[in-house]
Design a protein around this motif. Sequence first.
Motif, short mmCIF file in Angstrom:
data_model
loop_
_atom_site.label_atom_id
_atom_site.label_comp_id
_atom_site.label_asym_id
_atom_site.label_seq_id
_atom_site.Cartn_x
_atom_site.Cartn_y
_atom_site.Cartn_z
N GLU A 80 0.73 -1.35 0.00
CA GLU A 80 -0.18 -0.09 0.13
C GLU A 80 0.53 0.95 -0.04
OE1 GLU A 80 -4.28 -1.55 1.94
OE2 GLU A 80 -2.61 -1.02 3.21
N ALA A 134 2.27 1.48 -3.43
CA ALA A 134 1.16 2.34 -4.54
C ALA A 134 1.39 3.47 -4.42
CB ALA A 134 0.24 1.50 -4.21
N ASP A 135 0.95 3.88 -3.11
CA ASP A 135 0.57 5.27 -2.37
C ASP A 135 1.44 6.24 -3.12
OD1 ASP A 135 -1.65 4.85 -1.65
OD2 ASP A 135 -0.83 4.81 0.51
N ILE A 171 1.09 6.84 -7.14
CA ILE A 171 0.65 7.53 -6.75
C ILE A 171 0.39 8.95 -7.01
CG2 ILE A 171 -2.36 7.90 -6.83
CD1 ILE A 171 -3.14 4.61 -6.34
N ARG A 182 -5.29 3.08 -7.39
CA ARG A 182 -4.94 2.49 -6.19
C ARG A 182 -5.07 1.20 -6.03
NH1 ARG A 182 -5.26 1.61 -0.68
NH2 ARG A 182 -3.29 2.05 1.19
#
Length: 535
Positions: free
Chosen positions: A6, A9-10, A13, A39
């Motif tokens: 996570e 991914a953040d 992005i 996401r």
Amino acid sequence: MKSRAEEEADAIIASQSDGEIHERFPGPQTIQEKRKMFREMLTSPLYKRLARHSDNEKIANEFLTYESLKIMMPPLPLMDAHKVMQPFLNQTFDQVGDKEGFQRHITDHFKANPTFVDKDWVENTGLRLAMGSPYQVYSNYIGDVLEITPGDNTIFDFMKAYFVRIADALSATKQYIKLEYIVGEVCRVAQSLPIDQERAKFNFPTTFDRVLLSNIPDYTGGPLFVSLYIMPLLKRDVSHSSVKFNVLLNCSKFKDYTDYAKTYTLLPTLESHKSFLGVSHQLGSVYEEDPRWAPLKLPLSTPLLATQDEVISWLTQIFFFFVLPLPEGSQTSMRIDLPLNLLSFMELIKRLVLMGYPAHWFSTLLATLLTGKITTHARPPPVYKAASKTQMSIKPFLPELEFAVAIYQPLLPFSITSPTLPLLSNFKKYKVTAGIIMHGSMQASCLGLIFSPYPSPTQLAQSLRDILNKDPQCYLISTIEWSSDYYEAVFWFNSTLMDELKKKEWRVSLVRTDNWMVSFKSKLLTKARELENMA
């Protein structure tokens, strides 16, 4: 606390501007919604599996492109032949200059897969996810069958190695592989395989270790079709014999796999299929792959046999199930096909005797049915069974039952004593041509003929379930051969009865046996043309 995936991914992005996000996800969603979609994609198990096994992450990035644009790019060595696509690799369609040239090139050189995505549906729902991503299939092989190499730039590069190995394996075993094309109705073909003398000339097998049916049973009667027509083709002296078939046509109509099987066999549990059909459900479910059934050794051992009352009650329910299938809407997108008829009913009786049940049980049942009346708990679907016994009139189905019994009599291990049973030589083949076809699409698997003295038998046909306790003036034939090219129905019928009905000026109409709608205007039976007889 966020997981490592996570956090990664953040970070990805956050590095993307709003413009870059809009380019990656063209559509009506807000920027917040698109970032959320991005996401979810980056944290999906499929993406993580692809990225974990890819040294250069090119295939993982290709997956992201596919998820946002739904386009599979060709392998890089082929891109020289598709230079018009080069600008599209790093741009959205709106940014491509020669849109017409690009679209023309796609139309001429690429094939769209309408199963995966429908453009209008996607735009109307605002979704970008296609059904059945090819990357899901591809990822199943990573680490188990093949490894990604540094030279793999696209999914095509990776899968090429897999298919080359498959081709090499097939080539190495070609002396063991036989390819045979058989065109015809599946039940008829299955019955002919063990007795076709021509097959011996080509050394084709008549029994098999495994049979793979894909989802053919969706259209032919589910596990009941498999038990009657496919199980007899399996080798009896090997423990690994089995039939595999999937459920693809209308999965959401069934609560679970037991409900699926019960819809076709009327048996309450998967375990009960052992006692009533001589088959065993080994594994699989409606939504999972590899549903597999195996034959039991026949005759069954005594503990597996059901009682006479249980067998005859179930068999009577099956009789009504064949002649009066479950009602289905004429235009439903998820219809349950129930094409089996009274010839299959005789096939079921033949199998029950092979399973070890006493033959006289069935000769007695058939003799009762041939009287045109039966007192039973059984009811037409969707009731199936009532608390009290009632005398039911089955005269509408008597001509078809008489033909089925007459043609199967030489194949049964018992004789049938009935003073009303016509000789096989009394039956003749007839053909009737339809007029104007009504009530929408024609479903060949649920068509029948209704004979009556009425100009319009619509109300009569739709009330058949309600009038079985009376003495209806009609006959119904579901064992027909329908030609959609010529709108012709071919059927066998007792010639003596046919002559009587013609003299009485009875009429014939084509009906759908699932919703009992008349499909063409009735014609006088004098229009039915005699083709041949059984003599």
